[in-house]
Design a protein around this motif. Sequence first.
Motif, mmCIF file in Angstrom:
data_model
loop_
_atom_site.group_PDB
_atom_site.id
_atom_site.type_symbol
_atom_site.label_atom_id
_atom_site.label_comp_id
_atom_site.label_asym_id
_atom_site.label_seq_id
_atom_site.Cartn_x
_atom_site.Cartn_y
_atom_site.Cartn_z
ATOM 1 N N PRO A 114 -30.025 22.105 45.981
ATOM 2 C CA PRO A 114 -28.474 21.505 45.553
ATOM 3 C C PRO A 114 -27.921 21.370 46.977
ATOM 4 O O PRO A 114 -27.144 20.203 47.004
ATOM 5 N N GLU A 115 -28.194 21.904 48.246
ATOM 6 C CA GLU A 115 -27.547 21.332 49.354
ATOM 7 C C GLU A 115 -28.314 20.168 49.659
ATOM 8 O O GLU A 115 -27.514 19.302 50.420
ATOM 9 N N TYR A 135 -29.231 18.033 47.810
ATOM 10 C CA TYR A 135 -28.943 16.831 46.938
ATOM 11 C C TYR A 135 -27.592 16.502 47.156
ATOM 12 O O TYR A 135 -27.158 15.158 47.163
ATOM 13 N N LYS A 136 -26.652 17.381 47.624
ATOM 14 C CA LYS A 136 -25.240 16.815 47.837
ATOM 15 C C LYS A 136 -25.005 16.187 49.241
ATOM 16 O O LYS A 136 -24.398 15.253 49.260
ATOM 17 N N LYS A 137 -25.914 16.381 50.267
ATOM 18 C CA LYS A 137 -25.811 15.471 51.377
ATOM 19 C C LYS A 137 -26.419 14.357 51.467
ATOM 20 O O LYS A 137 -26.086 13.476 52.023
ATOM 21 N N LYS A 140 -20.750 9.177 42.975
ATOM 22 C CA LYS A 140 -20.017 10.419 41.985
ATOM 23 C C LYS A 140 -18.619 10.178 41.526
ATOM 24 O O LYS A 140 -18.297 10.643 40.573
ATOM 25 N N LYS A 173 -32.582 10.411 48.397
ATOM 26 C CA LYS A 173 -32.989 11.386 47.092
ATOM 27 C C LYS A 173 -34.347 10.479 46.574
ATOM 28 O O LYS A 173 -35.139 11.354 46.085
ATOM 29 N N ILE A 225 -27.200 19.180 38.154
ATOM 30 C CA ILE A 225 -26.542 18.757 39.215
ATOM 31 C C ILE A 225 -25.933 17.463 39.122
ATOM 32 O O ILE A 225 -25.057 16.921 39.738
ATOM 33 N N SER A 226 -26.755 16.469 38.421
ATOM 34 C CA SER A 226 -26.320 15.220 38.329
ATOM 35 C C SER A 226 -25.440 14.700 37.267
ATOM 36 O O SER A 226 -25.006 13.718 37.197
ATOM 37 N N SER A 257 -18.323 10.256 37.644
ATOM 38 C CA SER A 257 -17.312 11.288 37.086
ATOM 39 C C SER A 257 -15.975 10.854 36.582
ATOM 40 O O SER A 257 -15.623 11.526 35.591
ATOM 41 N N ILE A 274 -22.305 14.701 36.131
ATOM 42 C CA ILE A 274 -21.200 15.093 36.021
ATOM 43 C C ILE A 274 -19.967 14.119 35.742
ATOM 44 O O ILE A 274 -18.696 14.169 36.003
ATOM 45 N N GLU A 321 -12.853 13.961 41.125
ATOM 46 C CA GLU A 321 -13.341 13.334 42.191
ATOM 47 C C GLU A 321 -12.120 12.367 42.688
ATOM 48 O O GLU A 321 -11.323 12.159 42.235
#
Lengths: 95, 105, 218
Positions: free
Chosen positions: B60-61, B63-65, C139, B71, B6-7, C143, B9, B14
């Motif tokens: 994942p939820e 992590y994203k928020k 990100k 974290k 998930i990290s 990215s 990227i 974006e």
Amino acid sequence: MSDQFKVGSKVRITNAYPPGHIRTPFFLRGKEGLIIRHFGKYPNPERLAYGLNGLPKLNLYQVLFDMETTWRGDGSFAAKDTLTADIYETWLELV
Amino acid sequence: MKNRLISDIGGLPEGPLDLSEHEPTMTERRIDAMMMLLRAKPRSFWASDENRRTIESLEPETYKKAEYYEKWVLAMKELLIEKAILTEAEIESKLKEVRSRMEPS
Amino acid sequence: MTENSGPHGGHDHSHNDFQPDIKEPTENWEFLEIALRELLVDKGVLSAREIQDEIEAWEKKSPEKGAEIVAKAWVDEEFKVRLLEDANQTIREFGIEVEVLKMVALENTPELHHVVVCTLCSCYPRPILGVPPLWYKSKQYRSRVIREPRAVLQEFGTKLSDDTEIRVVDSTADCRYLVIPTRPVGTEKMTETELAKLITRDSMIGTAQARDPIGKRS
């Protein structure tokens, strides 16, 4: 076995997608590049991540990639632009 | 299956960058300081790669928020339990005590 | 961000924008920080004094340290060569001891411009530059800069000729990179201390060039 790579070697990043903690970026898997620097040997992060001692240490190399080929022309870069990543020997194959 | 952390990227689409500067809050400084102390000699409770692995393994939820140091503190909690330095039960009970002490009723 | 955003400055800022450090915790994770810290201190795993000392040690690490090193590299060719060859050893002269990690200096020139990123997490040369800015950990930056370096540099107001090779350096492993920005023209008579003021944090990450000297003749 660790002597197979040298500065100037053309290499391919192993095209593999194993589970677990990995320090080889997804976007580089299967891509071809050129070794431009050898940094020495470092503990294996894929083992350190699980509380192991990371031994045996692995050779770590700076690998140079062409932007144009890596991204198949899709990005914002000029023809000469490049990128590098630091890759452990276990992820490298001679081309 | 093509596993992708998930990290991990690099190259994903974006939006524009937010270039505003941010002075770290005291909470963020303390999280950073504790993490460094727990990881460094002489304690060496865990390696930075264990830290990364724990962050990548958050839901994942979540992590994203989560904010950056959020974290970190979530990973710190998991690793403290994993390394048997604290137990989940004592963390939960302490958390209740802290909340009842600090939250306006 | 407005320049005059004092307590009575802008109209579009809420009160909280000015007092992040003294606000009461409201988020779950802020309470979690307090709980973990109190438990660790109660059990004697960490002491409150150590945490405070660590915070103070962190505050001493700042881009000014990096700027001193780069300024010396600009004026002292022999130092620069050593810095490029073995940064860990060379930065000891500035009182910076780095174990485990390998510090690597990269020299920018009119032909080759390095930009540093960590696409996997947020690796940053903290012993030299302090804490990374938020955008470095975002990100969006992580990215995009590896694929769209020219668009991203433009967002920083940095425009480079297509004749300059932009090399995006992804710090995916044990190395931490410090960029030595190109020395601006018109700085030949400046002292090391004056030069250091031109060397910004962003120029040592590679998203910007060093500042031009004031009153430079063009």
